[in-house]
Design a protein around this motif. Structure first.
Motif, PDB file in Angstrom:
ATOM      1  N   THR A 239       0.811  -1.216   0.000  1.00  0.00           N
ATOM      2  CA  THR A 239       0.000   0.000   0.000  1.00  0.00           C
ATOM      3  C   THR A 239       0.846   1.269   0.000  1.00  0.00           C
ATOM      4  N   GLY A 240       2.166   1.141   0.121  1.00  0.00           N
ATOM      5  CA  GLY A 240       3.040   2.293   0.234  1.00  0.00           C
ATOM      6  C   GLY A 240       3.300   2.714   1.661  1.00  0.00           C
ATOM      7  N   GLU A 241       2.755   1.968   2.618  1.00  0.00           N
ATOM      8  CA  GLU A 241       2.935   2.292   4.025  1.00  0.00           C
ATOM      9  C   GLU A 241       4.275   1.791   4.553  1.00  0.00           C
ATOM     10  N   LEU A 242       4.810   2.524   5.528  1.00  0.00           N
ATOM     11  CA  LEU A 242       5.881   2.038   6.385  1.00  0.00           C
ATOM     12  C   LEU A 242       5.297   1.854   7.777  1.00  0.00           C
ATOM     13  N   GLY A 243       5.802   0.876   8.495  1.00  0.00           N
ATOM     14  CA  GLY A 243       5.304   0.651   9.836  1.00  0.00           C
ATOM     15  C   GLY A 243       6.337  -0.009  10.713  1.00  0.00           C
ATOM     16  N   VAL A 244       6.013  -0.124  11.991  1.00  0.00           N
ATOM     17  CA  VAL A 244       6.876  -0.773  12.977  1.00  0.00           C
ATOM     18  C   VAL A 244       6.060  -1.849  13.682  1.00  0.00           C
ATOM     19  N   TRP A 245       6.622  -3.044  13.774  1.00  0.00           N
ATOM     20  CA  TRP A 245       5.992  -4.116  14.546  1.00  0.00           C
ATOM     21  C   TRP A 245       6.935  -4.529  15.659  1.00  0.00           C
ATOM     22  N   ARG A 246       6.457  -4.389  16.907  1.00  0.00           N
ATOM     23  CA  ARG A 246       7.219  -4.875  18.062  1.00  0.00           C
ATOM     24  C   ARG A 246       6.817  -6.324  18.284  1.00  0.00           C
ATOM     25  N   SER A 247       7.651  -7.222  17.794  1.00  0.00           N
ATOM     26  CA  SER A 247       7.246  -8.630  17.707  1.00  0.00           C
ATOM     27  C   SER A 247       7.286  -9.358  19.044  1.00  0.00           C
ATOM     28  N   GLU A 256       2.874  -6.704  19.481  1.00  0.00           N
ATOM     29  CA  GLU A 256       1.935  -5.624  19.211  1.00  0.00           C
ATOM     30  C   GLU A 256       2.339  -4.892  17.941  1.00  0.00           C
ATOM     31  N   ALA A 257       1.331  -4.358  17.273  1.00  0.00           N
ATOM     32  CA  ALA A 257       1.584  -3.523  16.106  1.00  0.00           C
ATOM     33  C   ALA A 257       1.816  -2.094  16.586  1.00  0.00           C
ATOM     34  N   SER A 258       2.548  -1.321  15.825  1.00  0.00           N
ATOM     35  CA  SER A 258       2.838   0.047  16.214  1.00  0.00           C
ATOM     36  C   SER A 258       2.467   0.983  15.080  1.00  0.00           C
ATOM     37  N   SER A 259       3.141   2.129  15.018  1.00  0.00           N
ATOM     38  CA  SER A 259       2.764   3.184  14.085  1.00  0.00           C
ATOM     39  C   SER A 259       2.887   2.734  12.638  1.00  0.00           C
ATOM     40  N   ARG A 260       1.961   3.226  11.816  1.00  0.00           N
ATOM     41  CA  ARG A 260       1.983   2.979  10.379  1.00  0.00           C
ATOM     42  C   ARG A 260       1.663   4.286   9.682  1.00  0.00           C
ATOM     43  N   ARG A 261       2.344   4.508   8.551  1.00  0.00           N
ATOM     44  CA  ARG A 261       2.122   5.755   7.838  1.00  0.00           C
ATOM     45  C   ARG A 261       2.310   5.538   6.350  1.00  0.00           C
ATOM     46  N   ARG A 262       1.411   6.092   5.566  1.00  0.00           N
ATOM     47  CA  ARG A 262       1.537   6.045   4.111  1.00  0.00           C
ATOM     48  C   ARG A 262       2.680   6.974   3.711  1.00  0.00           C
ATOM     49  N   THR A 263       3.719   6.399   3.152  1.00  0.00           N
ATOM     50  CA  THR A 263       4.934   7.147   2.835  1.00  0.00           C
ATOM     51  C   THR A 263       5.182   7.204   1.337  1.00  0.00           C
ATOM     52  N   HIS A 264       4.946   6.097   0.644  1.00  0.00           N
ATOM     53  CA  HIS A 264       5.156   6.032  -0.799  1.00  0.00           C
ATOM     54  C   HIS A 264       3.810   6.001  -1.525  1.00  0.00           C
ATOM     55  N   ASP A 265       3.811   6.461  -2.773  1.00  0.00           N
ATOM     56  CA  ASP A 265       2.589   6.454  -3.580  1.00  0.00           C
ATOM     57  C   ASP A 265       2.267   5.072  -4.121  1.00  0.00           C
ATOM     58  N   ARG A 266       3.279   4.219  -4.174  1.00  0.00           N
ATOM     59  CA  ARG A 266       3.093   2.854  -4.663  1.00  0.00           C
ATOM     60  C   ARG A 266       3.794   1.899  -3.709  1.00  0.00           C
ATOM     61  N   ALA A 267       3.818   0.626  -4.050  1.00  0.00           N
ATOM     62  CA  ALA A 267       4.360  -0.399  -3.155  1.00  0.00           C
ATOM     63  C   ALA A 267       5.807  -0.114  -2.755  1.00  0.00           C
ATOM     64  N   VAL A 268       6.126  -0.393  -1.494  1.00  0.00           N
ATOM     65  CA  VAL A 268       7.505  -0.333  -1.002  1.00  0.00           C
ATOM     66  C   VAL A 268       8.164  -1.663  -1.340  1.00  0.00           C
ATOM     67  N   PHE A 269       9.330  -1.628  -2.017  1.00  0.00           N
ATOM     68  CA  PHE A 269       9.965  -2.909  -2.342  1.00  0.00           C
ATOM     69  C   PHE A 269      11.310  -3.090  -1.664  1.00  0.00           C
ATOM     70  N   GLY A 270      11.721  -2.151  -0.815  1.00  0.00           N
ATOM     71  CA  GLY A 270      12.949  -2.331  -0.058  1.00  0.00           C
ATOM     72  C   GLY A 270      12.982  -1.411   1.141  1.00  0.00           C
ATOM     73  N   VAL A 271      13.471  -1.911   2.281  1.00  0.00           N
ATOM     74  CA  VAL A 271      13.570  -1.096   3.481  1.00  0.00           C
ATOM     75  C   VAL A 271      14.751  -1.590   4.302  1.00  0.00           C
ATOM     76  N   PHE A 272      15.513  -0.648   4.889  1.00  0.00           N
ATOM     77  CA  PHE A 272      16.565  -1.043   5.814  1.00  0.00           C
ATOM     78  C   PHE A 272      16.818   0.092   6.794  1.00  0.00           C
ATOM     79  N   MET A 273      17.525  -0.238   7.890  1.00  0.00           N
ATOM     80  CA  MET A 273      17.819   0.716   8.954  1.00  0.00           C
ATOM     81  C   MET A 273      19.267   1.159   8.875  1.00  0.00           C
ATOM     82  N   SER A 274      19.502   2.432   9.161  1.00  0.00           N
ATOM     83  CA  SER A 274      20.861   2.952   9.229  1.00  0.00           C
ATOM     84  C   SER A 274      20.909   4.129  10.181  1.00  0.00           C
ATOM     85  N   ARG A 275      21.653   3.988  11.283  1.00  0.00           N
ATOM     86  CA  ARG A 275      21.871   5.042  12.262  1.00  0.00           C
ATOM     87  C   ARG A 275      20.573   5.709  12.712  1.00  0.00           C
TER      88      ARG A 275
END
Length: 297
Positions: A239-247, A256-275
Protein backbone atom coordinates in the motif's frame (compact mmCIF):
# COMPACT_ATOMS: atom_id res chain seq x y z
CA UNK A 1 25.28 7.17 5.32
CA UNK A 2 25.08 10.67 3.84
CA UNK A 3 25.51 9.08 0.42
CA UNK A 4 22.80 6.41 0.82
CA UNK A 5 20.18 8.15 -1.29
CA UNK A 6 22.68 8.82 -4.08
CA UNK A 7 23.95 5.22 -3.93
CA UNK A 8 20.48 3.73 -4.22
CA UNK A 9 19.55 6.10 -7.04
CA UNK A 10 22.80 5.20 -8.81
CA UNK A 11 22.03 1.48 -8.57
CA UNK A 12 18.51 2.07 -9.83
CA UNK A 13 19.53 4.25 -12.78
CA UNK A 14 22.69 2.41 -13.84
CA UNK A 15 21.59 -1.19 -13.42
CA UNK A 16 17.79 -1.10 -13.55
CA UNK A 17 17.49 -3.36 -16.58
CA UNK A 18 19.86 -6.01 -15.26
CA UNK A 19 19.85 -6.24 -11.47
CA UNK A 20 17.32 -8.26 -9.47
CA UNK A 21 18.97 -8.10 -6.01
CA UNK A 22 21.45 -5.80 -4.25
CA UNK A 23 23.32 -6.02 -0.92
CA UNK A 24 25.93 -3.60 0.46
CA UNK A 25 29.55 -4.69 0.72
CA UNK A 26 31.20 -4.32 4.12
CA UNK A 27 33.77 -1.61 4.75
CA UNK A 28 36.59 -4.16 4.92
CA UNK A 29 35.90 -5.17 1.32
CA UNK A 30 36.05 -1.55 0.18
CA UNK A 31 39.31 -0.97 2.10
CA UNK A 32 40.84 -4.08 0.56
CA UNK A 33 40.05 -2.78 -2.91
CA UNK A 34 41.26 0.76 -2.33
CA UNK A 35 38.00 2.43 -1.40
CA UNK A 36 35.05 3.22 -3.62
CA UNK A 37 31.36 2.49 -3.24
CA UNK A 38 30.90 -1.28 -3.50
CA UNK A 39 27.74 -3.36 -3.66
CA UNK A 40 26.99 -6.99 -4.40
CA UNK A 41 24.44 -7.42 -7.17
CA UNK A 42 22.51 -10.39 -8.47
CA UNK A 43 21.25 -10.23 -12.03
CA UNK A 44 18.23 -11.39 -13.96
CA UNK A 45 20.59 -13.74 -15.75
CA UNK A 46 21.64 -15.45 -12.50
CA UNK A 47 25.09 -13.88 -12.05
CA UNK A 48 26.35 -12.61 -8.67
CA UNK A 49 29.08 -9.96 -8.78
CA UNK A 50 30.77 -7.25 -6.74
CA UNK A 51 30.24 -3.86 -8.38
CA UNK A 52 32.17 -0.63 -7.99
CA UNK A 53 29.58 2.12 -8.41
CA UNK A 54 32.28 4.72 -9.03
CA UNK A 55 33.44 3.01 -12.20
CA UNK A 56 30.09 1.27 -12.91
CA UNK A 57 31.81 -2.06 -13.52
CA UNK A 58 32.10 -5.48 -11.89
CA UNK A 59 35.37 -6.03 -10.03
CA UNK A 60 34.79 -9.73 -9.23
CA UNK A 61 32.18 -12.37 -9.93
CA UNK A 62 31.10 -15.73 -8.51
CA UNK A 63 32.18 -18.68 -10.65
CA UNK A 64 28.76 -20.34 -10.47
CA UNK A 65 25.76 -18.83 -12.26
CA UNK A 66 22.13 -19.46 -11.33
CA UNK A 67 19.90 -20.38 -14.27
CA UNK A 68 17.27 -17.76 -13.37
CA UNK A 69 17.10 -14.36 -11.67
CA UNK A 70 18.68 -13.95 -8.24
CA UNK A 71 15.88 -13.42 -5.70
CA UNK A 72 17.91 -12.12 -2.77
CA UNK A 73 21.44 -11.74 -1.37
CA UNK A 74 22.81 -11.62 2.17
CA UNK A 75 26.41 -10.83 3.12
CA UNK A 76 28.32 -11.92 6.24
CA UNK A 77 31.96 -10.92 6.10
CA UNK A 78 33.54 -12.60 3.10
CA UNK A 79 30.57 -14.93 2.42
CA UNK A 80 27.77 -13.98 0.02
CA UNK A 81 24.58 -16.05 0.19
CA UNK A 82 22.35 -16.04 -2.88
CA UNK A 83 19.07 -17.74 -3.74
CA UNK A 84 17.36 -17.92 -7.10
CA UNK A 85 13.94 -18.54 -8.56
CA UNK A 86 15.42 -21.64 -10.21
CA UNK A 87 15.47 -23.16 -6.70
CA UNK A 88 19.25 -23.06 -6.31
CA UNK A 89 21.25 -21.78 -3.34
CA UNK A 90 24.93 -20.87 -3.28
CA UNK A 91 27.62 -19.43 -0.99
CA UNK A 92 30.34 -17.34 -2.61
CA UNK A 93 33.55 -17.03 -0.56
CA UNK A 94 34.98 -13.80 -1.95
CA UNK A 95 38.32 -14.18 -0.15
CA UNK A 96 38.95 -17.72 -1.39
CA UNK A 97 37.25 -16.98 -4.73
CA UNK A 98 35.28 -20.21 -4.45
CA UNK A 99 31.56 -20.93 -4.70
CA UNK A 100 29.79 -23.63 -2.70
CA UNK A 101 26.55 -24.96 -4.13
CA UNK A 102 23.86 -26.18 -1.74
CA UNK A 103 21.63 -28.71 -3.50
CA UNK A 104 20.39 -31.60 -1.33
CA UNK A 105 18.92 -29.32 1.36
CA UNK A 106 16.72 -27.43 -1.14
CA UNK A 107 15.94 -30.28 -3.53
CA UNK A 108 12.27 -30.66 -4.36
CA UNK A 109 11.31 -27.21 -3.07
CA UNK A 110 9.67 -24.39 -5.02
CA UNK A 111 11.57 -21.27 -6.19
CA UNK A 112 13.65 -19.51 -3.54
CA UNK A 113 12.30 -16.04 -2.76
CA UNK A 114 14.27 -14.92 0.33
CA UNK A 115 17.56 -15.74 2.10
CA UNK A 116 19.51 -14.62 5.17
CA UNK A 117 22.33 -15.87 7.35
CA UNK A 118 21.41 -17.17 10.82
CA UNK A 119 23.74 -15.08 12.99
CA UNK A 120 22.78 -16.78 16.24
CA UNK A 121 24.87 -19.86 15.42
CA UNK A 122 28.15 -18.00 15.89
CA UNK A 123 29.38 -19.05 12.48
CA UNK A 124 28.48 -18.53 8.85
CA UNK A 125 27.30 -22.02 8.00
CA UNK A 126 23.58 -21.90 8.85
CA UNK A 127 21.13 -20.01 6.66
CA UNK A 128 17.40 -19.33 6.53
CA UNK A 129 15.74 -19.81 3.15
CA UNK A 130 12.21 -18.73 2.17
CA UNK A 131 10.28 -20.34 -0.65
CA UNK A 132 7.46 -19.40 -2.99
CA UNK A 133 5.15 -21.95 -1.37
CA UNK A 134 5.43 -20.13 1.98
CA UNK A 135 7.88 -22.49 3.64
CA UNK A 136 11.06 -21.48 5.49
CA UNK A 137 13.98 -23.88 5.84
CA UNK A 138 16.89 -23.73 8.28
CA UNK A 139 19.84 -25.11 6.35
CA UNK A 140 23.42 -26.06 7.22
CA UNK A 141 25.15 -24.84 4.04
CA UNK A 142 28.42 -26.65 4.80
CA UNK A 143 26.92 -30.10 5.32
CA UNK A 144 24.13 -29.41 2.79
CA UNK A 145 21.49 -30.57 5.28
CA UNK A 146 18.04 -29.18 6.03
CA UNK A 147 17.74 -28.85 9.81
CA UNK A 148 14.12 -27.73 9.99
CA UNK A 149 11.24 -26.87 7.66
CA UNK A 150 8.51 -24.45 8.79
CA UNK A 151 5.18 -23.80 7.08
CA UNK A 152 5.12 -20.05 7.62
CA UNK A 153 2.83 -18.36 5.08
CA UNK A 154 -0.10 -19.02 2.75
CA UNK A 155 1.84 -17.31 -0.03
CA UNK A 156 5.45 -16.67 -0.99
CA UNK A 157 8.01 -15.60 1.62
CA UNK A 158 8.95 -12.07 0.51
CA UNK A 159 11.64 -11.16 3.04
CA UNK A 160 13.43 -12.31 6.22
CA UNK A 161 14.95 -10.37 9.12
CA UNK A 162 16.75 -11.64 12.24
CA UNK A 163 15.83 -10.09 15.62
CA UNK A 164 17.01 -10.50 19.21
CA UNK A 165 20.56 -11.41 18.11
CA UNK A 166 19.23 -14.06 15.77
CA UNK A 167 17.08 -15.92 18.32
CA UNK A 168 14.05 -15.17 16.14
CA UNK A 169 13.41 -14.50 12.49
CA UNK A 170 10.58 -12.28 11.28
CA UNK A 171 9.29 -13.27 7.87
CA UNK A 172 7.18 -11.16 5.52
CA UNK A 173 4.71 -13.07 3.38
CA UNK A 174 2.64 -12.49 0.26
CA UNK A 175 -0.38 -13.41 2.40
CA UNK A 176 -0.01 -9.95 3.96
CA UNK A 177 1.37 -11.10 7.32
CA UNK A 178 4.55 -10.77 9.34
CA UNK A 179 5.43 -13.84 11.37
CA UNK A 180 7.95 -14.30 14.18
CA UNK A 181 9.58 -17.73 14.46
CA UNK A 182 12.35 -19.34 16.47
CA UNK A 183 15.58 -19.98 14.55
CA UNK A 184 16.49 -22.90 16.84
CA UNK A 185 16.23 -26.09 14.72
CA UNK A 186 15.26 -28.05 17.85
CA UNK A 187 12.55 -25.69 19.07
CA UNK A 188 9.00 -25.16 17.88
CA UNK A 189 6.75 -22.39 19.11
CA UNK A 190 7.65 -18.74 19.76
CA UNK A 191 5.21 -17.93 16.96
CA UNK A 192 3.54 -14.54 16.64
CA UNK A 193 1.65 -13.07 13.69
CA UNK A 194 0.87 -9.51 12.62
CA UNK A 195 -1.54 -8.83 9.74
CA UNK A 196 -0.22 -5.99 7.58
CA UNK A 197 -1.89 -5.84 4.16
CA UNK A 198 -2.84 -8.32 1.50
CA UNK A 199 -0.06 -8.38 -1.10
CA UNK A 200 -1.63 -9.06 -4.46
CA UNK A 201 0.64 -11.64 -6.08
CA UNK A 202 1.72 -10.65 -9.56
CA UNK A 203 0.47 -7.07 -9.23
CA UNK A 204 3.88 -5.43 -9.01
CA UNK A 205 7.22 -5.83 -10.69
CA UNK A 206 10.52 -4.89 -9.15
CA UNK A 207 12.68 -2.48 -11.09
CA UNK A 208 15.22 -4.62 -12.88
CA UNK A 209 13.79 -7.89 -11.58
CA UNK A 210 13.68 -9.49 -14.94
CA UNK A 211 15.42 -12.80 -15.55
CA UNK A 212 13.67 -16.11 -15.82
CA UNK A 213 10.81 -14.65 -17.77
CA UNK A 214 10.62 -11.49 -15.67
CA UNK A 215 8.79 -13.11 -12.75
CA UNK A 216 6.50 -10.74 -10.87
CA UNK A 217 6.72 -10.47 -7.08
CA UNK A 218 4.34 -9.30 -4.37
CA UNK A 219 5.92 -6.64 -2.21
CA UNK A 220 6.12 -6.87 1.56
CA UNK A 221 9.57 -6.21 3.01
CA UNK A 222 11.02 -6.14 6.51
CA UNK A 223 14.20 -5.06 8.33
CA UNK A 224 15.29 -5.52 11.93
CA UNK A 225 15.77 -2.54 14.25
CA UNK A 226 19.38 -2.92 15.47
CA UNK A 227 19.73 -3.62 19.19
CA UNK A 228 15.97 -3.68 19.89
CA UNK A 229 15.23 -5.91 22.89
CA UNK A 230 11.54 -6.02 21.99
CA UNK A 231 12.15 -7.68 18.61
CA UNK A 232 11.11 -4.58 16.65
CA UNK A 233 11.11 -4.58 12.87
CA UNK A 234 10.21 -1.96 10.31
CA UNK A 235 8.16 -3.06 7.32
CA UNK A 236 7.16 -1.73 3.94
CA UNK A 237 3.78 -2.70 2.49
CA UNK A 238 2.21 -2.95 -0.99
CA UNK A 239 0.00 0.00 0.00
CA UNK A 240 3.04 2.29 0.23
CA UNK A 241 2.93 2.29 4.03
CA UNK A 242 5.88 2.04 6.38
CA UNK A 243 5.30 0.65 9.84
CA UNK A 244 6.88 -0.77 12.98
CA UNK A 245 5.99 -4.12 14.55
CA UNK A 246 7.22 -4.87 18.06
CA UNK A 247 7.25 -8.63 17.71
CA UNK A 248 7.73 -9.30 21.43
CA UNK A 249 10.85 -9.11 23.53
CA UNK A 250 12.13 -9.50 27.04
CA UNK A 251 9.97 -10.93 29.80
CA UNK A 252 7.56 -12.44 27.31
CA UNK A 253 6.14 -9.11 26.18
CA UNK A 254 3.07 -9.59 24.00
CA UNK A 255 3.50 -8.89 20.28
CA UNK A 256 1.94 -5.62 19.21
CA UNK A 257 1.58 -3.52 16.11
CA UNK A 258 2.84 0.05 16.21
CA UNK A 259 2.76 3.18 14.08
CA UNK A 260 1.98 2.98 10.38
CA UNK A 261 2.12 5.75 7.84
CA UNK A 262 1.54 6.05 4.11
CA UNK A 263 4.93 7.15 2.83
CA UNK A 264 5.16 6.03 -0.80
CA UNK A 265 2.59 6.45 -3.58
CA UNK A 266 3.09 2.85 -4.66
CA UNK A 267 4.36 -0.40 -3.15
CA UNK A 268 7.51 -0.33 -1.00
CA UNK A 269 9.97 -2.91 -2.34
CA UNK A 270 12.95 -2.33 -0.06
CA UNK A 271 13.57 -1.10 3.48
CA UNK A 272 16.57 -1.04 5.81
CA UNK A 273 17.82 0.72 8.95
CA UNK A 274 20.86 2.95 9.23
CA UNK A 275 21.87 5.04 12.26
CA UNK A 276 18.38 5.39 13.63
CA UNK A 277 16.74 6.16 10.30
CA UNK A 278 14.58 4.09 7.97
CA UNK A 279 15.61 4.13 4.32
CA UNK A 280 12.88 2.91 1.98
CA UNK A 281 12.50 2.72 -1.77
CA UNK A 282 9.40 1.91 -3.78
CA UNK A 283 7.77 1.46 -7.14
CA UNK A 284 7.09 5.22 -7.16
CA UNK A 285 10.86 5.51 -7.82
CA UNK A 286 11.35 7.46 -4.58
CA UNK A 287 14.04 6.93 -1.94
CA UNK A 288 12.77 8.26 1.40
CA UNK A 289 14.61 8.64 4.71
CA UNK A 290 12.25 8.55 7.72
CA UNK A 291 12.86 9.03 11.42
CA UNK A 292 12.44 6.00 13.67
CA UNK A 293 10.25 5.29 15.57
CA UNK A 294 7.83 8.10 14.75
CA UNK A 295 8.17 7.64 10.98
CA UNK A 296 8.42 11.41 10.65
CA UNK A 297 9.60 12.44 7.18
Amino acid sequence: DSNLERIIAHVRDAFEDRVSAVAPAHGAEADKRGGGILVYAGSGGGEVALWDLSSECAVSQADYVHSSDVSQLDVRGQLVLSGSRDGSLQVWDTAEEKTRRVSRAVRGRTPITAVCWAQRTGDDSVALVGFQDGGIAIIDTVRDVRLRLISAHAGAVCDLALVRDGAWVVSAGADGTLRRLSTDPERDGDDAVCSVAKAAAGSSRAPGGGGGGGAKRPWLCVAAVPGADDGSVVFGAPTGELGVWRSGGLRGAAPEASSRRRTHDRAVFGVFMSRGCIISYGLDRQVIISEYPRLRI
